[in-house]
Write a protein that holds these residues in place. Sequence first.
Motif, PDB file in Angstrom:
ATOM      1  N   ALA A 165       9.047   3.805  -5.669  1.00  0.00           N
ATOM      2  CA  ALA A 165       8.849   5.071  -4.954  1.00  0.00           C
ATOM      3  C   ALA A 165       9.790   5.209  -3.764  1.00  0.00           C
ATOM      4  CB  ALA A 165       7.406   5.181  -4.488  1.00  0.00           C
ATOM      5  N   GLY A 166      10.615   4.185  -3.511  1.00  0.00           N
ATOM      6  CA  GLY A 166      11.602   4.289  -2.442  1.00  0.00           C
ATOM      7  C   GLY A 166      11.340   3.397  -1.240  1.00  0.00           C
ATOM      8  N   MET A 202       3.285  -3.643  -5.484  1.00  0.00           N
ATOM      9  CA  MET A 202       4.572  -3.867  -4.829  1.00  0.00           C
ATOM     10  C   MET A 202       5.724  -3.224  -5.593  1.00  0.00           C
ATOM     11  SD  MET A 202       6.417  -7.437  -3.740  1.00  0.00           S
ATOM     12  CE  MET A 202       6.541  -7.965  -5.457  1.00  0.00           C
ATOM     13  N   GLU A 203       5.787  -3.427  -6.897  1.00  0.00           N
ATOM     14  CA  GLU A 203       6.878  -2.860  -7.683  1.00  0.00           C
ATOM     15  C   GLU A 203       6.833  -1.339  -7.682  1.00  0.00           C
ATOM     16  OE1 GLU A 203       9.399  -4.448  -8.821  1.00  0.00           O
ATOM     17  OE2 GLU A 203       8.592  -6.372  -8.145  1.00  0.00           O
ATOM     18  N   GLU A 208       3.897  11.027   0.499  1.00  0.00           N
ATOM     19  CA  GLU A 208       2.684  11.350  -0.261  1.00  0.00           C
ATOM     20  C   GLU A 208       2.476  10.389  -1.424  1.00  0.00           C
ATOM     21  OE1 GLU A 208       0.566  15.136  -2.593  1.00  0.00           O
ATOM     22  OE2 GLU A 208       2.386  15.443  -1.406  1.00  0.00           O
ATOM     23  N   VAL A 209       3.574  10.095  -2.143  1.00  0.00           N
ATOM     24  CA  VAL A 209       3.474   9.186  -3.289  1.00  0.00           C
ATOM     25  C   VAL A 209       3.083   7.784  -2.833  1.00  0.00           C
ATOM     26  CG1 VAL A 209       4.752   8.060  -5.149  1.00  0.00           C
ATOM     27  CG2 VAL A 209       5.121  10.489  -4.665  1.00  0.00           C
ATOM     28  N   ILE A 210       3.750   7.276  -1.770  1.00  0.00           N
ATOM     29  CA  ILE A 210       3.473   5.926  -1.283  1.00  0.00           C
ATOM     30  C   ILE A 210       2.063   5.818  -0.714  1.00  0.00           C
ATOM     31  CG2 ILE A 210       4.103   4.246   0.506  1.00  0.00           C
ATOM     32  CD1 ILE A 210       7.022   4.972  -0.013  1.00  0.00           C
ATOM     33  N   SER A 211       1.628   6.849   0.006  1.00  0.00           N
ATOM     34  CA  SER A 211       0.267   6.839   0.550  1.00  0.00           C
ATOM     35  C   SER A 211      -0.765   6.756  -0.565  1.00  0.00           C
ATOM     36  CB  SER A 211       0.022   8.093   1.397  1.00  0.00           C
ATOM     37  OG  SER A 211       0.842   8.109   2.533  1.00  0.00           O
ATOM     38  N   GLY A 212      -0.471   7.367  -1.693  1.00  0.00           N
ATOM     39  CA  GLY A 212      -1.384   7.308  -2.826  1.00  0.00           C
ATOM     40  C   GLY A 212      -1.404   5.960  -3.509  1.00  0.00           C
ATOM     41  N   LEU A 213      -0.326   5.195  -3.320  1.00  0.00           N
ATOM     42  CA  LEU A 213      -0.243   3.877  -3.949  1.00  0.00           C
ATOM     43  C   LEU A 213      -0.920   2.787  -3.124  1.00  0.00           C
ATOM     44  CD1 LEU A 213       3.482   3.901  -5.153  1.00  0.00           C
ATOM     45  CD2 LEU A 213       1.442   4.044  -6.599  1.00  0.00           C
ATOM     46  N   THR A 246      -5.319  -8.344  -0.041  1.00  0.00           N
ATOM     47  CA  THR A 246      -4.218  -9.205  -0.475  1.00  0.00           C
ATOM     48  C   THR A 246      -3.975  -9.125  -1.969  1.00  0.00           C
ATOM     49  OG1 THR A 246      -4.796 -10.737   1.304  1.00  0.00           O
ATOM     50  CG2 THR A 246      -3.362 -11.575  -0.426  1.00  0.00           C
ATOM     51  N   ASP A 247      -5.035  -9.165  -2.763  1.00  0.00           N
ATOM     52  CA  ASP A 247      -4.852  -9.188  -4.213  1.00  0.00           C
ATOM     53  C   ASP A 247      -4.278  -7.889  -4.749  1.00  0.00           C
ATOM     54  OD1 ASP A 247      -7.157  -7.822  -3.587  1.00  0.00           O
ATOM     55  OD2 ASP A 247      -8.317  -8.569  -5.284  1.00  0.00           O
ATOM     56  N   LYS A 248      -4.460  -6.788  -4.023  1.00  0.00           N
ATOM     57  CA  LYS A 248      -3.945  -5.508  -4.481  1.00  0.00           C
ATOM     58  C   LYS A 248      -2.456  -5.345  -4.181  1.00  0.00           C
ATOM     59  CE  LYS A 248      -7.903  -3.993  -5.991  1.00  0.00           C
ATOM     60  NZ  LYS A 248      -8.138  -3.844  -7.456  1.00  0.00           N
ATOM     61  N   PHE A 249      -1.974  -6.044  -3.142  1.00  0.00           N
ATOM     62  CA  PHE A 249      -0.570  -5.875  -2.745  1.00  0.00           C
ATOM     63  C   PHE A 249       0.367  -6.186  -3.901  1.00  0.00           C
ATOM     64  CE2 PHE A 249       3.365  -7.933  -1.327  1.00  0.00           C
ATOM     65  CZ  PHE A 249       3.954  -6.885  -0.646  1.00  0.00           C
TER      66      PHE A 249
END
Length: 293
Positions: free
Chosen positions: A278-279, A272-273, A234-239, A265-268
């Motif tokens: 988040a795991g 990333m951090e 859930e956390v990663i999907s939100g990111l 691309t610019d959002k990655f």
Amino acid sequence: MKSCQVETTSLRIAIQKSGRLTDKTINLLENIGLKFDGYKDRLLVKSLNFDVELLLIRDDDIPEYVQDGICDLGIVGANVSLERGADVEVIRDLQYGMCRLSVAVPKSSGFHTMHDLNNKRIATSYPNLTRKYFSSRGIDVKIVEISGAVEIAPRLDVADAIVDLVSSGGTLKTNGLQELEVILHSQSQLIRTRKPIPAEKLDLIDKFLIRINGRQLAERSRYIMMNAPRESLEVISGLIPSLKSPTILPLAEPDMIAIHSVIPTDKFWEVMEELKAAGASGIVMLPVESMIV
């Protein structure tokens, strides 16, 4: 221009025969799946796998050929279309051939503002844009029209300053010039005639634009893959700033999952951090060749 058009059911696109946009334009067309059997020594080239033909002409002539309906579409720099004043529809920017039309002066000239150029000689290959710009600023200048090598005009005492295309600025520096002001920013554009177009050609234009859209979207996107604890989904999907919901795949370890998605691309690099925190692990980013959404 009087029409010398030969009727054809193929979609006809005007492109630059030889110049700074030619190779990148051919690259774009090949990257959206169009195949051509040679083009450099020919005026009219038909695609081997799509009902389209290319008319290779001088870039200065492209806007007028499209305006008059001799070609349905054209790929040309915005600077050329604006200089020619052609009545065409700009469909979209194509994100290559970036440059700017700038006023440049000799470094030793003592010119520091645009008004220092009042009553001076301006050499340019863009007389219409130059005249319009200086007029809008209330500055009287004498336009010296030159078809090439504009940057050496001040050294030859042909002009006091120039208006020319600038990409990196290297040519200006080599000739002892510096930019004073930017008149306009330019890039390649896809233009379309305002003349009536038969229904079958409109259908071809739609199909062509779908390919262009897919390629442009792909160039701005990357495919990412990562592993993550199931509890972090859930956390990663939100990111992830993805176009659609990410694809979730099970892994051999029951508490772990693989997450696949397409993101700008610019959002990655911005997230990333946060993904790692988040795991997420084993993050892989891959280029995307084309996208249809």
